[in-house]
Structure formats: C-alpha cells, structure tokens
Design a protein around this motif. Structure first.
Motif, mmCIF file in Angstrom:
data_model
loop_
_atom_site.group_PDB
_atom_site.id
_atom_site.type_symbol
_atom_site.label_atom_id
_atom_site.label_comp_id
_atom_site.label_asym_id
_atom_site.label_seq_id
_atom_site.Cartn_x
_atom_site.Cartn_y
_atom_site.Cartn_z
ATOM 1 N N UNK A 1 0.809 -1.221 0.000
ATOM 2 C CA UNK A 1 0.000 0.000 0.000
ATOM 3 C C UNK A 1 0.845 1.275 0.000
ATOM 4 N N UNK A 2 2.113 1.174 0.363
ATOM 5 C CA UNK A 2 2.928 2.381 0.528
ATOM 6 C C UNK A 2 3.023 3.239 -0.739
ATOM 7 N N UNK A 3 3.227 2.636 -1.935
ATOM 8 C CA UNK A 3 3.278 3.486 -3.129
ATOM 9 C C UNK A 3 1.992 4.281 -3.357
ATOM 10 N N UNK A 4 0.838 3.702 -3.036
ATOM 11 C CA UNK A 4 -0.427 4.417 -3.205
ATOM 12 C C UNK A 4 -0.454 5.684 -2.371
ATOM 13 N N UNK A 5 0.113 5.619 -1.167
ATOM 14 C CA UNK A 5 0.048 6.748 -0.248
ATOM 15 C C UNK A 5 0.866 7.940 -0.737
ATOM 16 N N UNK A 6 1.756 7.697 -1.717
ATOM 17 C CA UNK A 6 2.500 8.805 -2.310
ATOM 18 C C UNK A 6 1.678 9.585 -3.313
ATOM 19 N N UNK A 7 0.436 9.148 -3.572
ATOM 20 C CA UNK A 7 -0.408 9.805 -4.558
ATOM 21 C C UNK A 7 -1.240 10.947 -4.019
ATOM 22 N N UNK A 8 -1.070 11.293 -2.761
ATOM 23 C CA UNK A 8 -1.846 12.387 -2.185
ATOM 24 C C UNK A 8 -1.716 12.384 -0.681
ATOM 25 N N UNK A 9 -2.396 13.315 -0.034
ATOM 26 C CA UNK A 9 -2.309 13.449 1.414
ATOM 27 C C UNK A 9 -3.657 13.155 2.052
ATOM 28 N N UNK A 10 -3.625 12.418 3.130
ATOM 29 C CA UNK A 10 -4.807 12.152 3.940
ATOM 30 C C UNK A 10 -4.483 12.484 5.384
ATOM 31 N N UNK A 11 -5.445 13.012 6.103
ATOM 32 C CA UNK A 11 -5.226 13.360 7.498
ATOM 33 C C UNK A 11 -5.538 12.208 8.447
ATOM 34 N N UNK A 12 -6.111 11.131 7.923
ATOM 35 C CA UNK A 12 -6.488 9.991 8.765
ATOM 36 C C UNK A 12 -5.269 9.173 9.181
ATOM 37 N N UNK A 13 -5.298 8.575 10.389
ATOM 38 C CA UNK A 13 -4.335 7.510 10.677
ATOM 39 C C UNK A 13 -4.599 6.351 9.725
ATOM 40 N N UNK A 14 -3.547 5.606 9.373
ATOM 41 C CA UNK A 14 -3.692 4.507 8.417
ATOM 42 C C UNK A 14 -3.039 3.254 8.977
ATOM 43 N N UNK A 15 -3.841 2.220 9.180
ATOM 44 C CA UNK A 15 -3.376 0.934 9.686
ATOM 45 C C UNK A 15 -3.475 -0.104 8.572
ATOM 46 N N UNK A 16 -2.422 -0.893 8.386
ATOM 47 C CA UNK A 16 -2.438 -1.946 7.366
ATOM 48 C C UNK A 16 -2.179 -3.296 8.021
ATOM 49 N N UNK A 17 -2.766 -4.342 7.456
ATOM 50 C CA UNK A 17 -2.737 -5.674 8.061
ATOM 51 C C UNK A 17 -2.255 -6.707 7.056
ATOM 52 N N UNK A 18 -1.442 -7.662 7.531
ATOM 53 C CA UNK A 18 -1.048 -8.818 6.725
ATOM 54 C C UNK A 18 -2.057 -9.942 6.941
ATOM 55 N N UNK A 19 -2.663 -10.439 5.869
ATOM 56 C CA UNK A 19 -3.587 -11.560 5.967
ATOM 57 C C UNK A 19 -2.840 -12.852 6.295
ATOM 58 N N UNK A 20 -3.525 -13.895 6.780
ATOM 59 C CA UNK A 20 -2.862 -15.187 7.023
ATOM 60 C C UNK A 20 -2.186 -15.686 5.740
ATOM 61 N N UNK A 21 -0.964 -16.207 5.899
ATOM 62 C CA UNK A 21 -0.220 -16.697 4.751
ATOM 63 C C UNK A 21 0.464 -15.601 3.966
ATOM 64 N N UNK A 22 0.518 -14.396 4.509
ATOM 65 C CA UNK A 22 1.102 -13.258 3.812
ATOM 66 C C UNK A 22 1.939 -12.416 4.779
ATOM 67 N N UNK A 23 2.974 -11.771 4.228
ATOM 68 C CA UNK A 23 3.793 -10.885 5.037
ATOM 69 C C UNK A 23 4.354 -11.577 6.261
ATOM 70 N N UNK A 24 4.186 -10.931 7.428
ATOM 71 C CA UNK A 24 4.722 -11.472 8.678
ATOM 72 C C UNK A 24 3.653 -12.153 9.528
ATOM 73 N N UNK A 25 2.494 -12.422 8.948
ATOM 74 C CA UNK A 25 1.429 -13.093 9.693
ATOM 75 C C UNK A 25 1.607 -14.608 9.692
#
Length: 440
Positions: free
Chosen positions: A216-240
C-alpha cells in the motif's frame, strides 16, 4: 547520480526539524512515494516520502537529531550505482545540531557536533505530538503520567487536556503509559501513517492475494490524507501466521481481533482483491464500527478468476518467470519498478510463505474458480460502499461490478489493470479522502 533526501521546509517560520522516526534503514530498497522518515517541529509533525526509487544509503541523521532545513539526511542510489561510505556534500553547510549522540554513520555529520538541551520527555522517548508537548509544558503536566490514545500510544492534545481537567478536580492518578512494543494481535499489522487528525476514523487497509501490507505504501504517495492509516497482513502473507483458516468467516474474525488490538472506535475499511472479500464479510458481521467500505478489484462477486495467474505467480521463483506473471497485474508496466520486483521476488523465495499462499489458492480459488461469494452480503450493507475496478483487469473481470445495488458507487478506470491503487493512485487517494470526509 544519487538523489539527495533533504529535510524539507514545512512552514514559513521553520529553520530546523527533529527526525523523530525512520521508517527505512540504510541499505533498504525504497520506492518513490514511500514514507522514509517523520519530522517534528514546534508546530507540526510530518512524514517525508522518498523523492525517487532505489537504495537508501549514507543515512547521516539519526532519530532524535535536529537538522537545518535543506540539509541532506540521506541519499538514494540507483540499483547498480556505485557508492562509497563518504557522502556527497550536503546542500546546507551548517552542521546539524543533535539532541542525542548520533550513531556512527559516515558522512558530513561525522564532525564533532554541539549538543542541544532537550526536555526530559524527549530524552525518555515518549511519543507525543508537538501540540501535546506544548500544552503539557504550559500546564505543568509530566507527559510520563499521560496515557496516549493515538496510534502506538502516541499522546494527543486531548490526552493532555484530559489530564488538566482531572487536575482541577483532584490529585491526578498516575497513568501507566503503554510501552513501545506492538500490541498483541492475531495477525501482523503496522501503522503506515499516524495521521494529522486523530479525530478522523482510521483507514484500515487489507491487501490482496500474494501481497502484503507494504504494497500500500506506493499508493500513499499519490496524495495526502489526514487519517491515521493501519495496514494488516492476511494469514499466509507478510509477517502473519502461515496457518490458513478453512473459511472466510474465520479470516474475518482474525482481522477483527487484530484491528481491536490496535484501535477501538470507528474505522473505514479499504481492501484489494482477496482482501475485498474479507472486508465485505467483516462489514456484514458488524462486529466493528465500520463507517464505510472501499473495495478495489474485489474477489467474491463472481466465479471467474485468472487461474493461470494464481498458479504461475505462486510457483515463480526466478525474476524472469515472476515478472512475466506480474505483468498480468497492470496495464502500465512502468509500475513494475526494480524495487517492487525485488521485494516480490524476495517473497517468492520464501518457500514456507508460498506454500501457505498455495493453500489460500486451493481453499478459496479451487479448480480455478472463486468459491467465495459475498455479493449478497455486499447488497445488504447500510454503510457507504465504493467498488473500484480497472477496465483492463486480467485477474478478476471488471464485469463483476455489474448488477450491484444502485446505492453502491462503482468507479471503472479505463486502461487500468488489477491494481488501480497503483495505476490511478492520485484518483484513488482522492476517493479515499471524499469518503473519509463524508463519514466524519
């Protein structure tokens, strides 16, 4: 030539800023638009994105260092570009003023630097917004006695003001501030943005099959949002976990538990592909206070799926074979940058991770068919819903968006593949902002 990463000027009166946190370390592959570090001034906190893609080298300003505006704090080298420990001359000749002993990083900052006195709160490593620090100082409040309600326990202005109100009534109780460790959660998660406005509902991002939260990080370079942003790794992905549940219901439950460990209160769900089916299931369960749902190329709206892509992507172990399948994801192949490919290649060589993802495919895309169906659940929701597809999606047909209830807004982007969040990132970020403001 390497690209300088400089400390930017974020307000008219700013002369210097403190680097409060690095999100990447020396030697990491970074992508243009990815968050590199966070700075704090007397007035604001701001995250600084990478000005280009490449390898981060010669980081000369450690966390806690106060740096003059315009001074280089690191350099980004091209993948095959030669580099040495000595860094190019920085744009600003003035030496950096440090608030703690800098780490031993080669470059212009190796000179003896004058130390600047800091508050006890900063030396203790307490996470607080600049405004919260100012209010606490004026009120004589010890930040160590304040419990933070922001992401990762960061102290907000309202937390300090609450302490002031309590002080006027009785002797304040001692609050134990959360430690700096990650909360116990069912799955791996990370705050990608702490947000400028803690009153806004956080965006919770759920990635698609074969990906992870960093996608998701490249998407966040496309503009500014004031919201906090939490991202999650699904089972079988990333560090989950590599343990794959038997059904969508259980995966939704794990994601819900993870969100609850990081945040209580309203959220906005944003999900891609397989994550879209998970997010729809969560919204239908109504266990969390979900204010809006944004689905990007979601699974679960029809049986068709590109089974060759699923199988080939999971099996690929070399760069040529992996890139051949990655091209199926996008219409604009320039999106497939070298760092993006290398990060995906590193995952492909993690045999245990790919075996877990094969289980996901076998369970939810059996025999080349989507055996999950969330269309009826989606139609029953009473919250705002946006469904986004690329017209040239070669993984999940964009025609799956047809026939949805009229109150669901459908966005169809021409000349766009399975990843609109990358190919149309500015427009996607604008949609996220619109939805966030509409439910605030």
């Amino acid at each position: 030539m390497p690209v300088e990463v400089i400390l930017p000027k974020v307000d008219m009166d700013m002369e210097s800023g403190q680097i409060s946190r690095w999100y990447a370390k020396d030697g990491d592959a970074v992508t243009k638009g990815q968050v590199l570090f966070e700075i704090e001034t007397d007035k604001a906190a701001m995250e600084v994105d990478a000005p280009s893609s490449g390898i981060l080298r010669n980081v000369t300003a450690a966390e806690g260092t106060t740096v003059p505006v315009g001074q280089a704090v690191a350099w980004i080298f091209a993948e095959d570009e030669a580099h040495t420990a000595a860094t190019p001359a920085s744009r600003a000749e003035a030496p950096a003023l440090v608030t703690q002993k800098p780490t031993s990083v080669p470059g212009p900052a190796d000179a003896q630097l004058p130390a600047v006195a800091t508050s006890a709160e900063r030396d203790a490593g307490i996470r607080a917004t600049p405004l919260a620090r100012r209010v606490a100082k004026e009120a004589g409040i010890d930040l160590a006695s304040v419990s933070g309600s922001g992401p990762k326990g960061r102290i907000q202005k309202k937390d300090v003001e609450s302490g002031v109100r309590n002080d006027a009534v009785a002797k304040p109780a001692v609050h134990v501030r959360p430690t700096a460790v990650e909360p116990e959660a069912a799955l791996h998660a990370s705050w990608l943005r702490e947000g400028k406005n803690s009153e806004l509902a956080p965006l919770v991002l759920i990635h698609g099959f074969g990906s992870d939260l960093n996608s998701w990080r490249p998407m966040l370079g496309g503009g500014a949002l004031d919201n906090p942003i939490l991202a999650i790794d699904l089972p079988g992905h990333g560090a989950s976990t590599h343990n794959i549940p038997d059904d969508l219901h259980t995966i939704a439950s794990l994601v819900e538990q993870t969100i609850a460990a990081y945040h209580s209160g309203p959220i906005i769900l944003v999900a891609h592909s397989f994550g879209g089916a998970v997010a729809t299931e969560m919204a239908a369960r109504s266990h969390l206070d979900i204010r809006a749902l944004i689905l990007i190329a979601p699974a679960g709206l029809g049986p068709e799926i590109n089974s060759a892509f699923i199988s080939g992507f999971v099996r690929a172990r070399t760069e040529p074979s992996l890139v051949a399948w990655m091209k199926q994801l996008v219409q604009d192949e320039s999106i497939l940058t070298k760092p993006f490919i290398e990060a995906t290649l590193a995952q492909s060589r993690n045999v245990a991770l790919r075996e877990a993802q094969q289980l996901v495919a076998d369970r939810f895309f059996a025999d080349g068919t989507q055996v999950i169906d969330v269309r009826q659940s989606l139609g029953s929701l009473s919250i705002p819903v946006r469904v986004i597809f690329g017209a040239a999606d070669r993984v999940i047909p964009a025609t799956h968006a047809a026939g949805l209830p009229g109150e669901i807004a459908v966005h169809l982007f021409a000349a766009t593949g399975h990843m609109p969040q990358l190919e149309q990132r500015e427009k996607i970020m604008r949609i996220l902002g619109e939805v966030s403001r509409s439910v605030a």
